[in-house]
Every structure is written in C-alpha cells, then in structure tokens.
Scaffold this motif. Structure first.
Motif, PDB file in Angstrom:
ATOM      1  N   MET A   1       0.845  -1.178   0.000  1.00  0.00           N
ATOM      2  CA  MET A   1       0.000   0.000   0.000  1.00  0.00           C
ATOM      3  C   MET A   1       0.883   1.231   0.000  1.00  0.00           C
ATOM      4  SD  MET A   1      -2.693   1.077   2.908  1.00  0.00           S
ATOM      5  CE  MET A   1      -2.315   2.479   3.868  1.00  0.00           C
ATOM      6  N   ASP A   2       0.692   2.056  -0.973  1.00  0.00           N
ATOM      7  CA  ASP A   2       1.426   3.316  -1.046  1.00  0.00           C
ATOM      8  C   ASP A   2       0.622   4.375  -0.282  1.00  0.00           C
ATOM      9  OD1 ASP A   2       3.501   5.110  -2.270  1.00  0.00           O
ATOM     10  OD2 ASP A   2       1.661   6.011  -3.088  1.00  0.00           O
ATOM     11  N   ALA A   6      -2.969   6.316  -1.091  1.00  0.00           N
ATOM     12  CA  ALA A   6      -4.101   6.214  -0.168  1.00  0.00           C
ATOM     13  C   ALA A   6      -4.626   7.607   0.179  1.00  0.00           C
ATOM     14  CB  ALA A   6      -3.681   5.467   1.096  1.00  0.00           C
ATOM     15  N   LYS A   7      -3.727   8.556   0.418  1.00  0.00           N
ATOM     16  CA  LYS A   7      -4.150   9.923   0.719  1.00  0.00           C
ATOM     17  C   LYS A   7      -4.891  10.522  -0.472  1.00  0.00           C
ATOM     18  CE  LYS A   7      -0.859  12.484   2.606  1.00  0.00           C
ATOM     19  NZ  LYS A   7       0.467  12.980   3.010  1.00  0.00           N
ATOM     20  N   ALA A  88      -5.169  -2.728  -3.356  1.00  0.00           N
ATOM     21  CA  ALA A  88      -6.592  -3.014  -3.536  1.00  0.00           C
ATOM     22  C   ALA A  88      -7.299  -3.154  -2.185  1.00  0.00           C
ATOM     23  CB  ALA A  88      -6.778  -4.279  -4.364  1.00  0.00           C
ATOM     24  N   GLU A  89      -6.676  -3.870  -1.253  1.00  0.00           N
ATOM     25  CA  GLU A  89      -7.291  -4.037   0.061  1.00  0.00           C
ATOM     26  C   GLU A  89      -7.344  -2.707   0.804  1.00  0.00           C
ATOM     27  OE1 GLU A  89      -7.223  -7.039   3.894  1.00  0.00           O
ATOM     28  OE2 GLU A  89      -5.371  -6.808   2.757  1.00  0.00           O
ATOM     29  N   ALA A  92     -10.185  -0.638  -0.540  1.00  0.00           N
ATOM     30  CA  ALA A  92     -11.473  -1.135  -0.048  1.00  0.00           C
ATOM     31  C   ALA A  92     -11.702  -0.727   1.407  1.00  0.00           C
ATOM     32  CB  ALA A  92     -11.542  -2.648  -0.196  1.00  0.00           C
ATOM     33  N   LEU A  93     -10.662  -0.798   2.226  1.00  0.00           N
ATOM     34  CA  LEU A  93     -10.791  -0.421   3.634  1.00  0.00           C
ATOM     35  C   LEU A  93     -11.027   1.078   3.788  1.00  0.00           C
ATOM     36  CD1 LEU A  93      -8.057  -2.715   5.201  1.00  0.00           C
ATOM     37  CD2 LEU A  93     -10.523  -2.823   5.657  1.00  0.00           C
ATOM     38  N   LEU A  94     -10.360   1.893   2.984  1.00  0.00           N
ATOM     39  CA  LEU A  94     -10.573   3.341   3.043  1.00  0.00           C
ATOM     40  C   LEU A  94     -11.976   3.708   2.563  1.00  0.00           C
ATOM     41  CD1 LEU A  94      -7.078   4.551   1.875  1.00  0.00           C
ATOM     42  CD2 LEU A  94      -8.104   4.934   4.127  1.00  0.00           C
TER      43      LEU A  94
END
Length: 117
Positions: A1-2, A6-7, A88-89, A92-94
């Motif tokens: 996860m980058d 994500a931000k 991807a995970e 989905a969590l965000l």
C-alpha cells in the motif's frame, strides 16, 4: 500500500475534505467527521482509519497494523508498514471507512453531499 496513493484516494470521495490538524496531521473528513488521518509530510509514514468493529481485531493481528493511538476505542487502526496491505485491500478499507462515517451523518447532510457529487 502506497501511503501517498491512499491519501489521494481519500480526497476523491464525495464530500471529502482534507484539513491540517495538530500541525502535522492530514485529516480526511466527510460532514466534518473524520474517517482517515495521515502524516501531512510527503512521503507519509503511515495512515490510520476507521474499520468495522468485527474487522478491528483481525486487522490489528497482522504485522504492521496496530490499534490507532487515541482512536482505538472507536475501532481505528494505524497502518505503519506499507507492506501490511495491498493497494486493492487498502482502497477497499478506506472506502469502507468513508462509508461508516457517512452513514452516521444526518439524512439531510447525506442528501446534500449526494447532490454535490
């Protein structure tokens, strides 16, 4: 996860805002309620976000994911190792963190945000 990816994803959710709080934290909110938080600095060294109650223990049992300081009682996790989640995970969590907080908003505010999207 980058963490930077994500931000960027957090900024794309309908009605999402980004604010600088506590001088060092980028806080992502919807309807003025937080759903994720990260370092304001680039590159970020971690990210925390709200999770479903039933996923909290499962996620915090993984290496690189801990209960979020000060927010664990509200079922927030802190991802301190970028390799703990796939992109991807993490996405989905965000998305789910956003949905959990959005669901707590008033119906009127939900409609207003929906109309803006």
């Amino acid at each position: 996860m980058d963490f930077e990816t994500a931000k960027a994803l957090c900024r794309t959710f309908p009605g999402a805002t980004e604010d600088l709080k506590w001088e060092t934290r980028a806080v992502y909110s919807v309807g003025e309620k937080m759903f994720a938080m990260s370092d304001h600095a680039v590159p970020a060294t971690g990210i925390c976000f709200k999770v479903d109650d039933e996923r909290f223990l499962e996620l915090t049992d993984r290496p690189g994911i801990i209960p979020a300081p000060y927010l664990a009682r509200a079922k927030w996790v802190y991802v301190e190792n970028a390799k703990a989640l796939s992109d991807a995970e993490a996405a989905a969590l965000l998305q789910r963190a956003y949905e959990l907080i959005f669901a707590k908003l008033t119906r009127k505010l939900q409609r207003q945000i929906g109309e803006q999207a």
